[in-house]
Design a protein around this motif. Structure first.
Motif, mmCIF file in Angstrom:
data_model
loop_
_atom_site.group_PDB
_atom_site.id
_atom_site.type_symbol
_atom_site.label_atom_id
_atom_site.label_comp_id
_atom_site.label_asym_id
_atom_site.label_seq_id
_atom_site.Cartn_x
_atom_site.Cartn_y
_atom_site.Cartn_z
ATOM 1 N N PHE A 1 2.441 -2.865 -11.499
ATOM 2 C CA PHE A 1 1.240 -2.043 -11.588
ATOM 3 C C PHE A 1 1.270 -1.090 -10.418
ATOM 4 O O PHE A 1 1.499 -1.510 -9.273
ATOM 5 N N ALA A 2 1.077 0.201 -10.672
ATOM 6 C CA ALA A 2 1.168 1.167 -9.574
ATOM 7 C C ALA A 2 0.241 2.350 -9.844
ATOM 8 O O ALA A 2 -0.707 2.257 -10.617
ATOM 9 N N VAL A 3 0.547 3.480 -9.207
ATOM 10 C CA VAL A 3 -0.369 4.620 -9.160
ATOM 11 C C VAL A 3 -0.845 5.047 -10.541
ATOM 12 O O VAL A 3 -2.054 5.181 -10.802
ATOM 13 N N GLU B 1 13.843 0.800 -8.382
ATOM 14 C CA GLU B 1 14.507 0.855 -7.072
ATOM 15 C C GLU B 1 13.645 0.190 -6.003
ATOM 16 O O GLU B 1 14.156 -0.553 -5.157
ATOM 17 N N TYR B 2 12.342 0.444 -6.068
ATOM 18 C CA TYR B 2 11.460 -0.108 -5.038
ATOM 19 C C TYR B 2 11.280 -1.608 -5.231
ATOM 20 O O TYR B 2 11.156 -2.359 -4.256
ATOM 21 N N PRO C 1 0.841 -1.203 0.000
ATOM 22 C CA PRO C 1 0.000 0.000 0.000
ATOM 23 C C PRO C 1 0.875 1.252 0.000
ATOM 24 O O PRO C 1 1.839 1.348 0.769
ATOM 25 N N ILE C 2 0.569 2.180 -0.893
ATOM 26 C CA ILE C 2 1.319 3.441 -0.949
ATOM 27 C C ILE C 2 0.320 4.595 -1.096
ATOM 28 O O ILE C 2 -0.855 4.383 -1.407
ATOM 29 N N ALA C 3 0.784 5.789 -0.879
ATOM 30 C CA ALA C 3 -0.086 6.958 -0.945
ATOM 31 C C ALA C 3 -0.605 7.164 -2.361
ATOM 32 O O ALA C 3 0.137 6.989 -3.336
ATOM 33 N N ASP D 1 5.468 7.691 -9.861
ATOM 34 C CA ASP D 1 5.904 6.290 -9.919
ATOM 35 C C ASP D 1 6.605 5.972 -11.236
ATOM 36 O O ASP D 1 6.367 4.925 -11.842
ATOM 37 N N GLU D 2 7.455 6.866 -11.666
ATOM 38 C CA GLU D 2 8.171 6.628 -12.917
ATOM 39 C C GLU D 2 9.071 5.399 -12.801
ATOM 40 O O GLU D 2 9.329 4.883 -11.725
#
Length: 495
Positions: free
Chosen positions: A422-424, A395-396, A381-383, A388-389
């Motif tokens: 898959f992200a923001v 790195e994450y 979970p992230i803000a 989110d390039e």
């Protein structure tokens, strides 16, 4: 209840709320058409198939089986008519980052002993907590969830007054409530981890949601063969049997009221002229991008001030070999998770010491991975709204894979044969999600019950909303119920 025979209804968006509403409306006689932006229906409950692996892209926990039973029973069915359920044991496994590990099972005698081993008296407190949780669950479901109380007048009646103790629970937070029972931080975390599914934190989620522990410990955690996508298939099959039409790759670009009915237009230039419209797309997106200004209920400031549920950093991975000792559902938690919640709700940034979730459906269902391989995804979970390039993601990714290896003993790095992130920004692009939220509006005190956006437009007659932004809220079971509320409100108000 009105008969909708002869009425045409367009449902914009094929998530669980829209699929549910479509079934109820078709059952009432309407000619229903679901327009879905993406290549498949299901909304965030999409299915990803690649290289012999099948992933649930979004929801992966089958909780509150009573809600699904009630939904299908309305149409003369039961879940088993469409998919097979397997109760998971353990419900889930927790790896704490100090080296501690435990299983949460469906045996509450075992759980009482487990709690007692962490804190004298916690075993008895566990039983008391579950008793309270069960009472709150039963009362809340009967009085507040299955009843559509999206208007102020719906709260001023005898039923609500007699349930006042439940209402008073809204005044406290989950953190305060849980700490009345347990002092040990790990026990508090066990009782609060479900807040991730509500899109909140222990400090901003009303104590009413202690009812989720009844869901967790007493009602059980299940897996439908084929994953949550199998439940999507079930709703589609049910709807098709009642005449619902589903059109994919049909992103809606405009909804506007006409003298009679509506104009609904898609990106391909296709136009529809239904009598009513139900919007299951992201509520904020629909208000700001699909409706003309004079047909909006809320201005930009309204949406900018809302607290959105977290987004997520997801990695779907196909892996050679097994991934023991990971369970079907696994949580990896720091002993102090407050900094992670602060990184989501207080000062948004990529969490330095993340709490995260691993799903390994191949532990239960071998069909979701090729022989000799494991299927899993990791969800952090992230803000919402974070950048989110690619460089940040890479790195994450390395950080999380190293963290998994360190704290679970499972090193995936040299065994990954398939991977998709898959992200923001993906939530924004695929689902038109405001701020890239993975869930919708968080269940904060100011965004619970009638304080959520209404399921009927106050600006346009015949325009309705369903899904996680409105009542009763976030999660697959809640969206099923949301579809029912919206459909029945439309039916009841039909002339």
């Amino acid at each position: 209840m009105s008969d909708l025979s002869g009425d045409e209804v367009v449902v914009v968006g094929g998530g669980f709320g829209g699929l549910s509403a479509a079934c109820y409306l078709a059952d009432a006689g309407a000619d229903v058409r679901v327009l879905e932006k993406n290549e498949q229906v299901g909304g965030r409950a999409s299915r990803l198939e690649a290289d012999g692996f099948t992933f649930d892209m979004g929801p992966s926990w089958y909780l509150m089986p009573d809600v699904f039973e009630r939904f299908f029973a309305y149409f003369g069915h039961e879940p088993e008519d469409f998919y097979h359920l397997e109760r998971l044991d353990p419900h889930y496994r927790i790896f704490f980052k100090d080296g501690d590990r435990l299983d949460v099972t469906g045996n509450n005698d075992e759980m009482r002993e487990l709690f007692e081993s962490y804190e004298p008296g916690a075993g008895e407190a566990f039983e008391e907590y579950l008793d309270t949780s069960e009472t709150h669950y039963e009362t809340a479901m009967e009085k507040f969830v299955y009843e559509d109380r999206s208007r102020l007048r719906d709260w001023v009646d005898l039923d609500v007054m007699t349930a006042a103790p439940i209402g008073l629970q809204l005044l406290g937070t989950m953190q305060g409530h849980v700490s009345d029972y347990f002092q040990h931080p790990k026990l508090q975390q066990i009782m609060q981890y479900t807040l991730v599914f509500l899109g909140g934190s222990p400090k901003n989620t009303p104590a009413l949601y202690n009812m989720m522990s009844h869901v967790d410990f007493n009602l059980g955690v299940y897996y439908p063969d084929g994953g949550i996508a199998a439940v999507v298939d079930a709703l589609v099959e049910l709807g098709e049997g009642m005449g619902v039409t589903y059109e994919t790759d049909s992103e809606v670009t405009e909804i506007s009221r006409r003298k009679e009915g509506f104009l609904v237009e898609t990106v391909h230039g296709d136009t529809y002229h239904p009598d009513e419209v139900v919007v299951n797309a992201d509520y904020g997106h629909a208000e700001r991008e699909l409706l003309p200004d004079h047909e909006r209920q809320y201005d930009d400031e309204y949406w900018e001030k809302k607290t959105y549920a977290p987004s997520a950093f997801l990695m779907y991975m196909g892996v050679e070999g097994d991934v023991d000792p990971l369970a079907h559902h696994t949580l990896v938690l720091p002993t102090d998770w407050d900094p992670h919640f602060d990184d989501i709700f207080e000062e948004p940034e990529w969490p330095d010491e993340p709490a995260y979730y691993l799903c390994v459906p191949s532990e239960t269902d071998p069909s979701v991975a090729p022989e000799g391989h494991s299927n899993l995804f990791v969800l952090v979970p992230i803000a919402p709204g974070l950048h989110d390039e690619d460089t940040i993601r890479e790195e994450y990714r390395e950080k999380i894979l190293a963290d998994i290896a360190e704290h679970t003993g499972v090193d995936l790095r040299d065994r990954i044969v398939y991977e998709k992130q898959f992200a923001v920004s993906d939530f924004g692009e695929r689902y038109n999600a405001t701020e890239g939220t993975a869930l919708g509006l968080a269940h904060t005190l100011r965004q619970t019950a009638l304080l959520r956006p209404n399921n009927r437009s106050s600006a346009v007659d015949g325009l309705y909303f369903t899904g996680s932004f409105t009542t009763p809220g976030v999660g697959v079971p809640m969206c099923l119920i949301s579809g029912e509320h919206t459909a029945k409100r439309l039916i009841d108000e039909h002339e």
